[in-house]
Design a protein around this motif. Structure first.
Motif, PDB file in Angstrom:
ATOM      1  N   GLU A  36       0.847  -1.190   0.000  1.00  0.00           N
ATOM      2  CA  GLU A  36       0.000   0.000   0.000  1.00  0.00           C
ATOM      3  C   GLU A  36       0.885   1.244   0.000  1.00  0.00           C
ATOM      4  O   GLU A  36       1.659   1.469   0.908  1.00  0.00           O
ATOM      5  CB  GLU A  36      -0.909   0.003   1.228  1.00  0.00           C
ATOM      6  N   GLY A  37       0.764   2.025  -1.036  1.00  0.00           N
ATOM      7  CA  GLY A  37       1.526   3.254  -1.148  1.00  0.00           C
ATOM      8  C   GLY A  37       0.624   4.459  -0.989  1.00  0.00           C
ATOM      9  O   GLY A  37      -0.552   4.337  -0.641  1.00  0.00           O
ATOM     10  N   VAL A  38       1.183   5.615  -1.231  1.00  0.00           N
ATOM     11  CA  VAL A  38       0.389   6.847  -1.199  1.00  0.00           C
ATOM     12  C   VAL A  38      -0.111   7.110  -2.607  1.00  0.00           C
ATOM     13  O   VAL A  38       0.513   6.709  -3.582  1.00  0.00           O
ATOM     14  CB  VAL A  38       1.200   8.048  -0.663  1.00  0.00           C
ATOM     15  N   PRO A  39      -1.225   7.811  -2.734  1.00  0.00           N
ATOM     16  CA  PRO A  39      -1.734   8.114  -4.085  1.00  0.00           C
ATOM     17  C   PRO A  39      -0.713   8.915  -4.880  1.00  0.00           C
ATOM     18  O   PRO A  39      -0.071   9.816  -4.353  1.00  0.00           O
ATOM     19  CB  PRO A  39      -2.990   8.945  -3.828  1.00  0.00           C
ATOM     20  N   ARG A  40      -0.557   8.553  -6.132  1.00  0.00           N
ATOM     21  CA  ARG A  40       0.377   9.254  -7.003  1.00  0.00           C
ATOM     22  C   ARG A  40      -0.319  10.434  -7.654  1.00  0.00           C
ATOM     23  O   ARG A  40      -1.522  10.428  -7.852  1.00  0.00           O
ATOM     24  CB  ARG A  40       0.894   8.304  -8.074  1.00  0.00           C
ATOM     25  N   GLN A  41       0.488  11.420  -7.998  1.00  0.00           N
ATOM     26  CA  GLN A  41      -0.031  12.568  -8.724  1.00  0.00           C
ATOM     27  C   GLN A  41      -0.224  12.158 -10.172  1.00  0.00           C
ATOM     28  O   GLN A  41       0.676  11.556 -10.755  1.00  0.00           O
ATOM     29  CB  GLN A  41       0.941  13.741  -8.644  1.00  0.00           C
ATOM     30  N   PRO A  42      -1.351  12.470 -10.742  1.00  0.00           N
ATOM     31  CA  PRO A  42      -1.511  12.176 -12.171  1.00  0.00           C
ATOM     32  C   PRO A  42      -0.534  13.018 -12.974  1.00  0.00           C
ATOM     33  O   PRO A  42      -0.249  14.159 -12.618  1.00  0.00           O
ATOM     34  CB  PRO A  42      -2.962  12.558 -12.456  1.00  0.00           C
ATOM     35  N   GLU A  43       0.005  12.442 -14.034  1.00  0.00           N
ATOM     36  CA  GLU A  43       0.971  13.150 -14.863  1.00  0.00           C
ATOM     37  C   GLU A  43       0.286  13.847 -16.026  1.00  0.00           C
ATOM     38  O   GLU A  43      -0.745  13.404 -16.508  1.00  0.00           O
ATOM     39  CB  GLU A  43       2.007  12.174 -15.409  1.00  0.00           C
TER      40      GLU A  43
END
Length: 169
Positions: A36-43
């Motif tokens: 489980e990671g943190v939400p990524r920023q959309p590119e």
């Protein structure tokens, strides 16, 4: 030539471009698949400068400078040509803080100084201290001061949340 056991399959986005789909932690480090990671920023998001600054400030305040760098990178790559040095410099500041928070003193200090130089160069060329409400003189001072402390402390990571800059006065 490929390594034995290596897979030729690559993570791809909807357009077929290679993308690393591994989850990441708050400092952008890849985690194992399934973690489980943190939400990524959309590119590739087109944002107005006001939205770019606000979103990046929220991410910095949350201790997520890697993700703030991605927001600045979108502005750098999609914004007006005459503002690219500004947004690139801000992205470098965020990456410098990321490296410092990961314990990479050499890379952190180098990118903090490079980013400070870029925002100062843009400020000098344009004669603007506060484009989009940004405190360029304050950001350059913050970056150079943090770079010095990072070098002095060696590989001891800094706390990205407490060291985060204020983009506006």
């Amino acid at each position: 030539m490929t390594n034995a056991g290596a897979s030729d399959a690559r993570d791809r986005d909807a357009t077929g471009r290679a993308r690393n789909a591994r989850p990441r932690d708050g400092l952008g480090r890849p985690l194992p698949y399934g973690a489980e990671g943190v939400p990524r920023q959309p590119e590739g998001v087109l944002r107005a400068p006001e939205s770019t600054v606000a979103e990046a400030q929220e991410l910095l305040a949350a201790g997520r400078p890697f993700h703030a760098h991605e927001v600045f990178e979108d502005a750098w790559k999609s914004g007006p040509e005459d503002e690219r040095t500004l947004w690139r410099g801000l992205a470098q500041l965020a990456v410098g803080l990321t490296h410092a928070a990961r314990g990479n003193a050499v890379g952190g200090a180098r990118l903090l100084r490079r980013g400070a130089g870029a925002v100062e160069e843009w400020q000098t060329e344009r004669g603007e201290d506060r484009p989009h409400g940004l405190d360029l003189p304050g950001l350059a001072r913050w970056a150079r001061e943090l770079a010095g402390r990072v070098e002095q402390n060696g590989s001891r990571p800094v706390d990205a949340r407490t060291e985060a800059p204020r983009l506006r006065p």
